[in-house]
Motif scaffolding. Structure first.
Motif, PDB file in Angstrom:
ATOM      1  N   GLY A   1      22.484  38.894  -3.549  1.00 58.39           N
ATOM      2  CA  GLY A   1      23.134  39.635  -2.623  1.00 58.39           C
ATOM      3  C   GLY A   1      24.016  38.850  -1.710  1.00 58.39           C
ATOM      4  O   GLY A   1      23.859  37.749  -1.466  1.00 58.39           O
ATOM      5  N   ALA A   2      24.956  39.734  -1.272  1.00 64.19           N
ATOM      6  CA  ALA A   2      25.782  38.873  -0.169  1.00 64.19           C
ATOM      7  C   ALA A   2      24.806  38.696   1.115  1.00 64.19           C
ATOM      8  O   ALA A   2      25.187  37.667   1.705  1.00 64.19           O
ATOM      9  CB  ALA A   2      27.044  39.907   0.394  1.00 64.19           C
ATOM     10  N   GLN A   3      23.821  39.535   0.963  1.00 64.19           N
ATOM     11  CA  GLN A   3      22.952  39.519   2.265  1.00 64.19           C
ATOM     12  C   GLN A   3      22.389  37.998   2.403  1.00 64.19           C
ATOM     13  O   GLN A   3      22.238  37.321   3.589  1.00 64.19           O
ATOM     14  CB  GLN A   3      21.842  40.534   2.208  1.00 64.19           C
ATOM     15  CG  GLN A   3      20.808  40.371   3.675  1.00 64.19           C
ATOM     16  CD  GLN A   3      21.866  40.705   4.905  1.00 64.19           C
ATOM     17  OE1 GLN A   3      22.584  41.584   4.900  1.00 64.19           O
ATOM     18  NE2 GLN A   3      21.302  40.060   5.955  1.00 64.19           N
TER      19      GLN A   3
ATOM     20  N   PHE B   1      28.902  44.155  11.008  1.00 64.70           N
ATOM     21  CA  PHE B   1      27.989  44.478   9.807  1.00 64.70           C
ATOM     22  C   PHE B   1      26.594  44.047  10.203  1.00 64.70           C
ATOM     23  O   PHE B   1      26.430  42.719  10.572  1.00 64.70           O
ATOM     24  CB  PHE B   1      28.492  43.901   8.531  1.00 64.70           C
ATOM     25  CG  PHE B   1      27.431  44.225   7.498  1.00 64.70           C
ATOM     26  CD1 PHE B   1      26.863  45.369   7.018  1.00 64.70           C
ATOM     27  CD2 PHE B   1      26.937  42.960   6.732  1.00 64.70           C
ATOM     28  CE1 PHE B   1      26.065  45.364   5.949  1.00 64.70           C
ATOM     29  CE2 PHE B   1      25.943  42.908   5.801  1.00 64.70           C
ATOM     30  CZ  PHE B   1      25.619  44.350   5.403  1.00 64.70           C
TER      31      PHE B   1
ATOM     32  N   ASN C   1      33.029  47.049   7.269  1.00 63.70           N
ATOM     33  CA  ASN C   1      31.939  47.992   7.775  1.00 63.70           C
ATOM     34  C   ASN C   1      31.419  47.430   9.145  1.00 63.70           C
ATOM     35  O   ASN C   1      30.964  46.566   9.134  1.00 63.70           O
ATOM     36  CB  ASN C   1      30.741  47.440   6.647  1.00 63.70           C
ATOM     37  CG  ASN C   1      29.456  48.406   6.940  1.00 63.70           C
ATOM     38  OD1 ASN C   1      29.643  49.316   7.817  1.00 63.70           O
ATOM     39  ND2 ASN C   1      28.388  48.373   5.977  1.00 63.70           N
TER      40      ASN C   1
ATOM     41  N   ASP D   1      34.057  38.098   4.360  1.00 64.52           N
ATOM     42  CA  ASP D   1      33.206  39.011   3.724  1.00 64.52           C
ATOM     43  C   ASP D   1      34.099  39.969   3.186  1.00 64.52           C
ATOM     44  O   ASP D   1      34.816  40.906   3.781  1.00 64.52           O
ATOM     45  CB  ASP D   1      32.319  39.684   4.723  1.00 64.52           C
ATOM     46  CG  ASP D   1      31.050  40.610   3.932  1.00 64.52           C
ATOM     47  OD1 ASP D   1      31.706  41.121   2.666  1.00 64.52           O
ATOM     48  OD2 ASP D   1      30.076  40.914   4.257  1.00 64.52           O
TER      49      ASP D   1
ATOM     50  N   TYR E   1      34.817  45.265   0.398  1.00 66.20           N
ATOM     51  CA  TYR E   1      35.441  46.554   0.204  1.00 66.20           C
ATOM     52  C   TYR E   1      36.967  46.343  -0.050  1.00 66.20           C
ATOM     53  O   TYR E   1      37.666  47.252  -0.341  1.00 66.20           O
ATOM     54  CB  TYR E   1      35.295  47.125   1.627  1.00 66.20           C
ATOM     55  CG  TYR E   1      34.040  47.542   1.650  1.00 66.20           C
ATOM     56  CD1 TYR E   1      33.204  48.486   1.089  1.00 66.20           C
ATOM     57  CD2 TYR E   1      33.092  46.948   2.969  1.00 66.20           C
ATOM     58  CE1 TYR E   1      31.728  48.789   1.206  1.00 66.20           C
ATOM     59  CE2 TYR E   1      31.924  47.112   3.024  1.00 66.20           C
ATOM     60  CZ  TYR E   1      31.153  48.073   2.198  1.00 66.20           C
ATOM     61  OH  TYR E   1      29.845  48.309   2.480  1.00 66.20           O
TER      62      TYR E   1
ATOM     63  N   THR F   1      30.214  40.140  -3.118  1.00 68.93           N
ATOM     64  CA  THR F   1      28.764  41.118  -3.377  1.00 68.93           C
ATOM     65  C   THR F   1      29.453  41.487  -4.862  1.00 68.93           C
ATOM     66  O   THR F   1      30.458  42.161  -4.768  1.00 68.93           O
ATOM     67  CB  THR F   1      28.468  42.068  -2.368  1.00 68.93           C
ATOM     68  OG1 THR F   1      27.338  42.728  -2.855  1.00 68.93           O
ATOM     69  CG2 THR F   1      29.385  43.092  -1.969  1.00 68.93           C
TER      70      THR F   1
ATOM     71  N   LYS G   1      28.836  46.668  -4.743  1.00 70.40           N
ATOM     72  CA  LYS G   1      29.708  47.806  -4.565  1.00 70.40           C
ATOM     73  C   LYS G   1      30.437  48.022  -5.862  1.00 70.40           C
ATOM     74  O   LYS G   1      31.024  49.348  -6.225  1.00 70.40           O
ATOM     75  CB  LYS G   1      30.799  47.746  -3.608  1.00 70.40           C
ATOM     76  CG  LYS G   1      30.266  47.319  -2.172  1.00 70.40           C
ATOM     77  CD  LYS G   1      29.133  48.395  -1.502  1.00 70.40           C
ATOM     78  CE  LYS G   1      28.339  47.521  -0.377  1.00 70.40           C
ATOM     79  NZ  LYS G   1      27.365  48.518   0.249  1.00 70.40           N
TER      80      LYS G   1
ATOM     81  N   ARG H   1      21.069  42.933  -7.275  1.00 68.49           N
ATOM     82  CA  ARG H   1      20.956  41.990  -6.178  1.00 68.49           C
ATOM     83  C   ARG H   1      21.912  40.909  -6.488  1.00 68.49           C
ATOM     84  O   ARG H   1      21.059  39.934  -6.335  1.00 68.49           O
ATOM     85  CB  ARG H   1      19.369  41.936  -5.616  1.00 68.49           C
ATOM     86  CG  ARG H   1      18.668  43.180  -5.329  1.00 68.49           C
ATOM     87  CD  ARG H   1      19.480  43.992  -4.035  1.00 68.49           C
ATOM     88  NE  ARG H   1      19.598  43.225  -2.944  1.00 68.49           N
ATOM     89  CZ  ARG H   1      20.900  43.224  -2.209  1.00 68.49           C
ATOM     90  NH1 ARG H   1      21.838  43.900  -2.754  1.00 68.49           N
ATOM     91  NH2 ARG H   1      20.961  42.424  -1.287  1.00 68.49           N
TER      92      ARG H   1
HETATM   93  C1  PLP Z   1      30.352  44.165   4.740  1.00 76.58           C
HETATM   94  C2  PLP Z   1      29.309  44.140   3.691  1.00 76.58           C
HETATM   95  N1  PLP Z   1      29.017  42.986   3.294  1.00 76.58           N
HETATM   96  C3  PLP Z   1      27.869  42.783   2.579  1.00 76.58           C
HETATM   97  C4  PLP Z   1      26.921  43.929   2.268  1.00 76.58           C
HETATM   98  C5  PLP Z   1      25.787  43.659   1.440  1.00 76.58           C
HETATM   99  O1  PLP Z   1      25.909  43.323  -0.002  1.00 76.58           O
HETATM  100  P1  PLP Z   1      24.601  42.711  -0.783  1.00 76.58           P
HETATM  101  O2  PLP Z   1      23.938  44.308  -1.213  1.00 76.58           O
HETATM  102  O3  PLP Z   1      25.417  42.008  -1.821  1.00 76.58           O
HETATM  103  O4  PLP Z   1      23.674  42.113   0.021  1.00 76.58           O
HETATM  104  C6  PLP Z   1      27.305  45.035   2.682  1.00 76.58           C
HETATM  105  C7  PLP Z   1      26.396  46.353   2.315  1.00 76.58           C
HETATM  106  O5  PLP Z   1      26.456  47.110   2.726  1.00 76.58           O
HETATM  107  C8  PLP Z   1      28.524  45.075   3.518  1.00 76.58           C
HETATM  108  O6  PLP Z   1      28.757  46.387   3.912  1.00 76.58           O
END
Ligand code: PLP
Length: 432
Positions: free
Chosen positions: A115-117, A142, A196, A224, A227, A253, A256, A263
């Motif tokens: 994930g981006a996380q 975020f 976000n 990031d 969206y 990511t 979405k 993930r």
């Molecule tokens: C701005 C932003 N970046 C990253 C993520 C997370 O991405 P991932 O699910 O790939 O970890 C989100 C998830 O809501 C998000 O809103």
């Protein structure tokens, strides 16, 4: 009696409300299953209903055999064993960036992450030295970034959001103040396309001025772009596309546009790292080294699913997101329209309720005349059957205490209509 651990003797981040924000929202949603929830920023379930995992994995295996010279057994082994920490689908991601954003990077500059996380966490860990380096964020921000910084003991400086994106004067002042204090702002985290939580967008002029400031003050940008795919018409160029001096680390990511359960995300880090005692490397190499000690590698099977999806759409993530973006734009337009209808003047609404009008993304920010805290959320859920996200989680100080976030991505049109009608009832109950 079993001995217990003292919470104060654990990492202090565990006491930060940001770390419990996601589980809190899940908990309240499960306690009020009949409530209409504008809380989750999750993709619409219709896109996952007939999801054919095997088809996408087969498509990727076929690609490995036809275009990469693997035998079927070798290809399958690649999916079932441990994999390279940098990832398997780096080339496909580099192709998508070129096709969708005109960004040319070597696949070696891409690291595929959980994930981006995870990409945020790894990038922050690689960039910031203890005690000296800070990150700046556009506030509201975020929660994933705030949480990652907190876990890594990295100080965060909040920079205010403005109509065209970010207060650049405040950012410049913050860079100088950090320097005067023997510290430095190492990077700014920013989501220039429908952030976000507030749905804000950085206009083209502000993008250019931000890159100039990053050059002058020598900080990096963590862009990031979760969206951007929801934009109607032509998307603004990404910061990475405008970047001529490797200032931008790009976070992506697939949650979405493909599926959140896989993930899979990625980071592009093509910055050169120089050292006296070894050949030059890329920042992506350093991030890969950290990843090898965190999650080792991103699940190869999950990467194969994403790879297969990209291949089915001629390598373009934008093509993959096209149909989804149409639904999200419809939902956002409906949400804004319902707010206009339900909360029009003379509808008994207390003064001081307002909301913004994002042109894309999943979220609308609403301001109340009272604190939008957990007690108010509980009342909204129990008495009016409607849930939302308190914005205090997205702020470092108390500036967002009266704000809430409404997400439109997860709901059907009828739920949005009914949900806003319920929200109207709840808001009118706040009248003195
Ligand atoms: C701005 C932003 N970046 C990253 C993520 C997370 O991405 P991932 O699910 O790939 O970890 C989100 C998830 O809501 C998000 O809103």
């Amino acid at each position: 009696m079993q001995s217990a651990l003292d919470r104060d003797a654990l990492h202090p981040a565990l006491q930060d409300p940001v770390l419990s924000s996601i589980s809190f929202l899940n908990d309240i949603m499960s306690r009020y299953p009949d409530a209409i929830s504008f809380a989750p920023g999750a993709p619409h379930l219709s896109f996952l209903a007939d999801f054919d995992v095997a088809r996408y994995v087969d498509r990727y295996v076929d690609h490995l055999c036809r275009e990469r010279g693997h035998t079927p057994d070798q290809a399958r082994a690649l999916l079932y064993e441990y994999g390279p920490s940098r990832g398997l689908i780096n080339e496909l991601v580099a192709t998508a960036l070129r096709l969708d954003h005109g960004v040319t990077v070597s696949p070696d500059a891409v690291v595929i992450t959980v994930g981006a996380q995870e990409a945020m966490l790894l990038a922050l860990r690689a960039l910031c030295r203890p005690a000296v380096d800070l990150i700046a964020v556009v506030e509201p921000c975020f929660v994933g970034v705030l949480g990652a910084a907190r876990l890594l003991d990295i100080g965060v400086v909040a920079i205010s959001e403005t109509g065209d994106g970010i207060d650049l004067d405040q950012l410049e002042t913050a860079c100088r103040a950090a320097r005067a204090n023997g510290q430095r702002i190492r990077a700014l985290y920013i989501a220039p396309d429908f952030s976000n939580p507030s749905g804000s967008i950085l206009n083209i002029d502000a993008r250019r001025r931000l890159l100039d400031l990053a050059d002058r003050e020598e900080f990096l940008l963590l862009e990031d772009n979760a969206y951007g795919f929801t934009a109607s018409g032509e998307q603004l160029p990404t910061l990475k596309a405008l970047d001529t001096d490797a200032r931008v680390i790009y976070l992506g990511t697939f949650a979405k546009v493909c599926l959140p359960g896989a993930r899979v995300g990625f980071v592009v880090a093509d910055q050169i790292v120089r050292a006296a005692d070894r050949p030059e490397r890329l920042l992506a190499d350093e991030i890969t080294a950290i990843k090898s000690m965190v999650t080792v590698n991103t699940s190869p099977i999950c990467q194969a699913i994403i790879g297969g999806m990209l291949l089915e759409h001629n390598g373009s993530l934008a093509a993959l997101g096209h149909e989804k973006a149409t639904l999200y734009r419809r939902n956002l337009a409906l949400l804004l329209n319902e707010l206009d209808q339900e909360l029009s003047q003379g509808s008994g609404l207390p003064t001081g309720v307002s909301w913004n009008r994002p042109a894309g993304g999943f979220f609308v920010r609403m301001r109340l005349p009272v604190r939008a805290d957990l007690a108010l959320l509980e009342l909204s859920a129990s008495t009016y059957g409607v849930l939302w996200t308190p914005m205090s989680y997205f702020h470092l100080g108390s500036t967002g205490d009266n704000d809430l976030r409404l997400s439109c991505s997860y709901l059907d049109p009828e739920q949005i209509e009914e949900g806003i009608s319920r929200l109207g009832g709840f808001l009118r109950s706040l009248s003195p």
